[in-house]
Design a protein around this motif. Structure first.
Motif, PDB file in Angstrom:
ATOM      1  N   ARG A 195       0.814  -1.224   0.000  1.00  7.54           N
ATOM      2  CA  ARG A 195       0.000   0.000   0.000  1.00  7.54           C
ATOM      3  C   ARG A 195       0.846   1.272   0.000  1.00  7.54           C
ATOM      4  N   GLY A 196       1.707   1.418  -0.988  1.00  5.76           N
ATOM      5  CA  GLY A 196       2.509   2.622  -1.128  1.00  5.76           C
ATOM      6  C   GLY A 196       3.801   2.618  -0.339  1.00  5.76           C
ATOM      7  N   PHE A 197       4.010   1.556   0.434  1.00  7.17           N
ATOM      8  CA  PHE A 197       5.246   1.398   1.194  1.00  7.17           C
ATOM      9  C   PHE A 197       5.912   0.083   0.764  1.00  7.17           C
ATOM     10  N   TYR A 198       7.081  -0.192   1.297  1.00  7.00           N
ATOM     11  CA  TYR A 198       7.737  -1.456   0.974  1.00  7.00           C
ATOM     12  C   TYR A 198       8.524  -1.992   2.162  1.00  7.00           C
ATOM     13  N   ARG A 199       8.664  -3.323   2.171  1.00  6.38           N
ATOM     14  CA  ARG A 199       9.582  -4.016   3.070  1.00  6.38           C
ATOM     15  C   ARG A 199      10.660  -4.650   2.206  1.00  6.38           C
ATOM     16  N   SER A 200      11.855  -4.842   2.770  1.00  6.47           N
ATOM     17  CA  SER A 200      12.929  -5.332   1.907  1.00  6.47           C
ATOM     18  C   SER A 200      13.973  -6.132   2.671  1.00  6.47           C
ATOM     19  N   THR A 201      14.693  -6.951   1.910  1.00  7.38           N
ATOM     20  CA  THR A 201      15.710  -7.850   2.441  1.00  7.38           C
ATOM     21  C   THR A 201      16.891  -7.890   1.478  1.00  7.38           C
ATOM     22  N   LEU A 202      18.070  -8.077   2.027  1.00  6.07           N
ATOM     23  CA  LEU A 202      19.305  -8.105   1.236  1.00  6.07           C
ATOM     24  C   LEU A 202      20.063  -9.401   1.508  1.00  6.07           C
ATOM     25  N   ILE A 203      20.715  -9.940   0.492  1.00  2.00           N
ATOM     26  CA  ILE A 203      21.636 -11.062   0.671  1.00  2.00           C
ATOM     27  C   ILE A 203      22.998 -10.667   0.101  1.00  2.00           C
ATOM     28  N   THR A 204      24.029 -10.852   0.904  1.00  4.48           N
ATOM     29  CA  THR A 204      25.404 -10.682   0.455  1.00  4.48           C
ATOM     30  C   THR A 204      26.200 -11.925   0.855  1.00  4.48           C
ATOM     31  N   GLU A 205      27.355 -12.069   0.253  1.00  4.10           N
ATOM     32  CA  GLU A 205      28.207 -13.201   0.592  1.00  4.10           C
ATOM     33  C   GLU A 205      28.946 -12.926   1.897  1.00  4.10           C
ATOM     34  N   THR A 206      29.106 -13.951   2.710  1.00  2.00           N
ATOM     35  CA  THR A 206      29.863 -13.831   3.941  1.00  2.00           C
ATOM     36  C   THR A 206      31.349 -13.655   3.635  1.00  2.00           C
ATOM     37  N   ILE A 207      32.019 -12.813   4.420  1.00  2.00           N
ATOM     38  CA  ILE A 207      33.469 -12.703   4.309  1.00  2.00           C
ATOM     39  C   ILE A 207      34.061 -13.867   5.106  1.00  2.00           C
ATOM     40  N   PRO A 208      34.751 -14.795   4.446  1.00  2.00           N
ATOM     41  CA  PRO A 208      35.207 -16.005   5.134  1.00  2.00           C
ATOM     42  C   PRO A 208      36.273 -15.735   6.190  1.00  2.00           C
TER      43      PRO A 208
END
Length: 236
Positions: free
Chosen positions: A116-129
C-alpha cells in the motif's frame, strides 16, 4: 546495476549474481532452516541470519528503521520506485565498489515487497570467510595484533573512490585470517564527490565508536598510539 525481476505485482526480486538460482524463498530464514543451512543469527541495522549452503555462505538482512520512528514503524519505507529502495541502492553501490576492487562483500540479491505505497525489503550478500569485526578482535585483547596502519590505508582507498559510509564504526570493519581489511554494511551509503568535510566526519565517527566501546568495556584495549598508526596509514 542489479537486475530487477517482477515476481508478482507486489514483489520485486533484485539480482546481482546471475550465476545463482535465486528466488523469493532465498530471503526467508525458514527456507534455509528447512535445508539445514541456517548457521546462526546476529544483530545490526536489521535482523541478520547467516547461511551455510551448497550455493555458498551468505548473510540475510531484513532492513529495519532506527531511532524514534522504529517505535511505531519498524520495517516499512515509503516507495518511490525500485531504484530508490534501500536494497537496490546498496546492491548497486556494492557492484560499483567491487568493480573498483575495493574490499567489500560480494552482492547476491535483494527482495522488495510493496505494501500500500510502502515497501519491506531484504538483502543477501556473501559472507566474508574467516573474518571478525574490529570490535570483537579488540575486545578479545588482540588489538596489538592488528595492523592499524593498513586499516587506515584501506579506509583511505574508499575515500579516494568517493565512497561515503554513513555509519563507519568498529563493527563495520572486518579483518580476515590473512589480516586483510574489509568494510561492510553499506545501507544508506553512497558514492559522492570527494570532499574533506565528509571524509573527516567519517573518520571522526569511527574514532567516537572506538572511544565509546573503550568506555563500555574494560577489556576493550584501544590506545592513542594505535589511532596514530591508523591516521598515519590514512594520510599515506
Amino acid at each position: 546495476m542489479p537486475q530487477t525481476i517482477k515476481v508478482s505485482p507486489t514483489v520485486h526480486l533484485l539480482q546481482s549474481d546471475a550465476t545463482l538460482p535465486i528466488n523469493a524463498s532465498w530471503f526467508e530464514p525458514d527456507f534455509w532452516q528447512s535445508q539445514d543451512a541456517l548457521s546462526g543469527t546476529g544483530n545490526g541495522r536489521g535482523a541478520v541470519w547467516f547461511i551455510n549452503s551448497t550455493f555458498g555462505d551468505f548473510v540475510i538482512r531484513h532492513y529495519r528503521r532506527g531511532g524514534l520512528v522504529a517505535k511505531f514503524n519498524k520495517s516499512t519505507f515509503f516507495y518511490t520506485g525500485i531504484k530508490n529502495t534501500r536494497p537496490w541502492q546498496e546492491l548497486n553501490l556494492l557492484e560499483t565498489m567491487r568493480a573498483l576492487k575495493l574490499p567489500v562483500p560480494r552482492p547476491i540479491g535483494g527482495l522488495v515487497t510493496l505494501v500500500r505505497g510502502f515497501y519491506r525489503s531484504t538483502l543477501i550478500t556473501e559472507t566474508i570467510p574467516h573474518a571478525s569485526d574490529l570490535f570483537d578482535i579488540i575486545k578479545q585483547g588482540k588489538s596489538q595484533d592488528l595492523n592499524w596502519t593498513e586499516i587506515g590505508a584501506v579506509i583511505k582507498r574508499f575515500h579516494e573512490a568517493g565512497i561515503y559510509h554513513s555509519d563507519l564504526n568498529c563493527h563495520n570493519i572486518m579483518i580476515d585470517r590473512d589480516s586483510a581489511v574489509w568494510v561492510i554494511d553499506f545501507d544508506k551509503c553512497e558514492q559522492r564527490p570527494i570532499h574533506v568535510t565528509w571524509q573527516q566526519n567519517n573518520i571522526d565517527r569511527l574514532k567516537r565508536s572506538l572511544d565509546k566501546e573503550s568506555e563500555r568495556h574494560t577489556s576493550f584495549d584501544f590506545s592513542n598510539a594505535q589511532w596514530r598508526d591508523f591516521m598515519e596509514g590514512y594520510r599515506g
